[in-house]
Write a protein that holds these residues in place. Structure first.
Motif, PDB file in Angstrom:
ATOM      1  N   VAL A  76       9.511   0.717  -3.713  1.00 34.16           N
ATOM      2  CA  VAL A  76       8.732   1.824  -4.267  1.00 34.16           C
ATOM      3  C   VAL A  76       7.633   1.272  -5.165  1.00 34.16           C
ATOM      4  O   VAL A  76       7.849   0.310  -5.907  1.00 34.16           O
ATOM      5  CB  VAL A  76       9.641   2.786  -5.072  1.00 34.16           C
ATOM      6  N   GLY A  77       6.447   1.867  -5.077  1.00 33.92           N
ATOM      7  CA  GLY A  77       5.413   1.580  -6.066  1.00 33.92           C
ATOM      8  C   GLY A  77       4.247   0.732  -5.621  1.00 33.92           C
ATOM      9  O   GLY A  77       3.403   0.379  -6.442  1.00 33.92           O
ATOM     10  N   ARG A 121       0.785  -1.228   0.000  1.00 30.82           N
ATOM     11  CA  ARG A 121       0.000   0.000   0.000  1.00 30.82           C
ATOM     12  C   ARG A 121       0.821   1.285   0.000  1.00 30.82           C
ATOM     13  O   ARG A 121       0.251   2.370  -0.086  1.00 30.82           O
ATOM     14  CB  ARG A 121      -0.942  -0.008   1.208  1.00 30.82           C
ATOM     15  N   ALA A 122       2.148   1.185   0.113  1.00 29.03           N
ATOM     16  CA  ALA A 122       2.955   2.402   0.228  1.00 29.03           C
ATOM     17  C   ALA A 122       3.708   2.693  -1.061  1.00 29.03           C
ATOM     18  O   ALA A 122       4.293   1.798  -1.670  1.00 29.03           O
ATOM     19  CB  ALA A 122       3.946   2.277   1.381  1.00 29.03           C
ATOM     20  N   ASP A 123       3.703   3.960  -1.448  1.00 29.42           N
ATOM     21  CA  ASP A 123       4.525   4.375  -2.584  1.00 29.42           C
ATOM     22  C   ASP A 123       6.003   4.221  -2.254  1.00 29.42           C
ATOM     23  O   ASP A 123       6.816   3.963  -3.138  1.00 29.42           O
ATOM     24  CB  ASP A 123       4.218   5.832  -2.939  1.00 29.42           C
ATOM     25  N   THR A 177       2.671   6.254  -7.981  1.00 28.25           N
ATOM     26  CA  THR A 177       4.067   6.012  -8.342  1.00 28.25           C
ATOM     27  C   THR A 177       4.237   4.685  -9.071  1.00 28.25           C
ATOM     28  O   THR A 177       4.953   4.594 -10.075  1.00 28.25           O
ATOM     29  CB  THR A 177       4.945   6.018  -7.077  1.00 28.25           C
ATOM     30  N   GLY A 178       3.591   3.633  -8.570  1.00 30.40           N
ATOM     31  CA  GLY A 178       3.711   2.323  -9.203  1.00 30.40           C
ATOM     32  C   GLY A 178       3.197   2.318 -10.628  1.00 30.40           C
ATOM     33  O   GLY A 178       3.768   1.659 -11.511  1.00 30.40           O
ATOM     34  N   PHE A 206       8.461  11.903  -9.236  1.00 29.60           N
ATOM     35  CA  PHE A 206       7.021  11.636  -9.334  1.00 29.60           C
ATOM     36  C   PHE A 206       6.265  12.906  -9.720  1.00 29.60           C
ATOM     37  O   PHE A 206       5.397  12.893 -10.602  1.00 29.60           O
ATOM     38  CB  PHE A 206       6.536  11.092  -7.990  1.00 29.60           C
ATOM     39  N   ALA A 207       6.613  14.018  -9.086  1.00 33.08           N
ATOM     40  CA  ALA A 207       5.927  15.285  -9.361  1.00 33.08           C
ATOM     41  C   ALA A 207       6.129  15.735 -10.802  1.00 33.08           C
ATOM     42  O   ALA A 207       5.231  16.319 -11.418  1.00 33.08           O
ATOM     43  CB  ALA A 207       6.428  16.361  -8.398  1.00 33.08           C
ATOM     44  N   GLU A 208       7.300  15.450 -11.352  1.00 35.57           N
ATOM     45  CA  GLU A 208       7.620  15.934 -12.696  1.00 35.57           C
ATOM     46  C   GLU A 208       7.161  14.986 -13.802  1.00 35.57           C
ATOM     47  O   GLU A 208       6.946  15.427 -14.940  1.00 35.57           O
ATOM     48  CB  GLU A 208       9.134  16.145 -12.819  1.00 35.57           C
ATOM     49  N   ASN A 209       7.002  13.701 -13.498  1.00 36.51           N
ATOM     50  CA  ASN A 209       6.797  12.723 -14.569  1.00 36.51           C
ATOM     51  C   ASN A 209       5.483  11.950 -14.514  1.00 36.51           C
ATOM     52  O   ASN A 209       5.113  11.314 -15.503  1.00 36.51           O
ATOM     53  CB  ASN A 209       7.955  11.715 -14.571  1.00 36.51           C
ATOM     54  N   ALA A 210       4.793  11.973 -13.387  1.00 29.82           N
ATOM     55  CA  ALA A 210       3.539  11.221 -13.296  1.00 29.82           C
ATOM     56  C   ALA A 210       2.406  11.983 -13.978  1.00 29.82           C
ATOM     57  O   ALA A 210       2.402  13.217 -14.024  1.00 29.82           O
ATOM     58  CB  ALA A 210       3.185  10.954 -11.838  1.00 29.82           C
ATOM     59  N   LEU A 211       1.452  11.235 -14.491  1.00 23.83           N
ATOM     60  CA  LEU A 211       0.246  11.837 -15.031  1.00 23.83           C
ATOM     61  C   LEU A 211      -0.709  12.163 -13.885  1.00 23.83           C
ATOM     62  O   LEU A 211      -0.572  11.648 -12.772  1.00 23.83           O
ATOM     63  CB  LEU A 211      -0.434  10.878 -16.007  1.00 23.83           C
ATOM     64  N   GLU A 212      -1.672  13.004 -14.169  1.00 27.57           N
ATOM     65  CA  GLU A 212      -2.644  13.349 -13.133  1.00 27.57           C
ATOM     66  C   GLU A 212      -3.399  12.096 -12.677  1.00 27.57           C
ATOM     67  O   GLU A 212      -3.791  11.258 -13.488  1.00 27.57           O
ATOM     68  CB  GLU A 212      -3.634  14.388 -13.671  1.00 27.57           C
TER      69      GLU A 212
END
Length: 430
Positions: free
Chosen positions: A326-327, A223-225, A378-379, A368-374
């Motif tokens: 992570v993920g 459950r954790a990023d 993270t996973g 994550f802030a720069e590359n993830a979609l809305e």
């Protein structure tokens, strides 16, 4: 005294079973609070119509962009007035728990008194992210409740696209399986990212969880990023006296069926004492005069099963630290994901180790802030862009421990093979 209670025949059914019901608690509060009485009326209506009647909105406290979950009723009459006016608003405050969830009775009583004054009196210890959930307050009472809770030493947790409230197990305070100082790791990380908790600015939620051993009581791998799970890198310790006591009580059948055969990598063998091997990776312990357990620590994957069954007779090693994954996440855009190892072992013994943990967390959050979609966890981002790109982006060297599934394609390129072997050997020698 509150007004006459609403009729709730469907909710009453939930009190008829053998187990305690939340309805009983709500009714007890409703006898003194019209607020909770109307909450019961709203809930009964939802059960009857099979519809939910709460909508979101904007409610907060000064200086914070999150931490309050707004709930406004959509159950209106023909004049657009709330059918249950006393429960027209039912906001929830998410409050961060202490590391390890340690409280004393004085603090708990003060929390209850605060919420009796300003809210419904309904408190949940704890929500899915670890928050203390102060459930049910009107808009004009949210700030007052927060001010008193803050005076008591507590702060709002995360909500929305932000770093969320963290959880840590009771760990080193009371558990013999603890492999690092979970409370220190928890506080160090959360104090660093307080601004990211209170002012949502990420594509979606980001969770840290801290478990002191591979039992992972915080379910962090699921459950954790970013999951920090205690582990060790030396041999399992043994105690012959306790092993003999365990064997005398449980016998050979249980030893074989519940310890030896359940080792997932067959690292444990039951042997006659004369046949037990010795070596730098071997742990062994006699269970009686003729037989002993032999553990090949090179094959051990730290599943904890043998240690859980024979606690004391077997124990984790002394070279302890944490594995960082992570993920992990529940179902969202894609199905459930378990965390992926990005740091096989971090000692977490001194200030530099904890600084390294925080630094990694900062790099992961920034990436994550720069590359993830809305609305992407993270996973899911890692699944979309590839683990190699993620590791390069956060500056982590690729390691064999990160392989989740062996390759199925027998063809492999050997460009730069000698250079790669030299690099790995140099890393091992360092």
């Amino acid at each position: 005294m509150a007004r006459k209670m609403h009729e709730t025949p469907m909710l009453d059914e939930l009190e008829s079973g053998p187990w305690p019901s939340f309805v009983t608690g709500l009714k007890r509060l409703a006898r003194e609070k019209d607020y909770v009485n109307d909450v019961l009326g709203t809930l009964e209506t939802s059960y009857r119509t099979k519809k939910g009647y709460w909508k979101g909105g904007t409610v907060g406290v000064f200086g914070y962009g999150g931490g309050v979950i707004p709930r406004f009723t959509e159950l209106k009459d023909e004049n657009d007035k709330p059918v249950f006016p006393d429960a027209a608003e039912f906001h929830t405050l998410r409050v961060q728990p202490p590391p390890g969830m340690h409280y004393n009775s004085d603090v708990l009583r003060k929390m209850c008194d605060i919420w009796e004054r300003h809210g419904s009196g309904l408190i949940a210890f704890h929500g899915q992210s670890g928050d203390i959930m102060f459930q049910g307050a009107k808009s004009d009472k949210v700030q007052d409740a927060f001010d008193e809770l803050n005076e008591l030493g507590f702060d709002l947790g995360g909500a929305g696209p932000a770093v969320r409230t963290s959880m840590s197990c009771v760990g080193a305070a009371r558990c013999e399986q603890s492999c690092y100082d979970e409370a220190r790791a928890h506080r160090t990380v959360i104090n660093t990212f307080t601004d990211d908790i209170h002012r949502p600015a990420l594509p979606y939620k980001f969770k840290f969880k801290f478990s002191g051993c591979p039992n992972d009581c915080m379910n962090s791998i699921q459950r954790a990023d970013m999951a920090v799970i205690g582990t060790w890198r030396d041999n399992i310790r043994t105690d012959e006296e306790m092993a003999r006591k365990w064997f005398a009580k449980h016998g050979m059948n249980e030893l074989v069926n519940d310890v030896v055969t359940r080792c997932p990598t067959k690292a444990i063998m039951l042997k006659e004492v004369k046949d037990v091997r010795t070596g730098p990776k071997i742990s062994s312990v006699r269970v009686n005069e003729t037989h002993a357990l032999e553990i090949d620590n090179g094959d051990c994957v730290r599943c904890m099963h043998c240690i859980n069954v024979m606690t004391g007779a077997l124990a984790h090693g002394t070279d302890t630290g944490a594995t960082i994954l992570v993920g992990g996440k529940r179902t969202l855009k894609i199905g459930d994901l378990m965390g992926t190892v990005v740091v096989p072992f971090l000692p977490l013994k001194n200030d530099e180790d904890y600084e390294a943990l925080v630094d990694l967390g900062q790099r992961v959050i920034d990436f994550f802030a720069e590359n993830a979609l809305e609305h992407e966890r993270t996973g899911e981002m890692i699944e979309r862009i590839g683990l190699v790109n993620f590791l390069e982006g956060v500056g982590v060297e690729i390691d064999a421990h990160m392989v989740s599934t062996p390759r199925t394609n027998p063809y492999v390129r050997t460009d730069g093979w000698d250079e790669e072997v030299a690099r790995i050997n140099a890393k091992k020698a360092a």
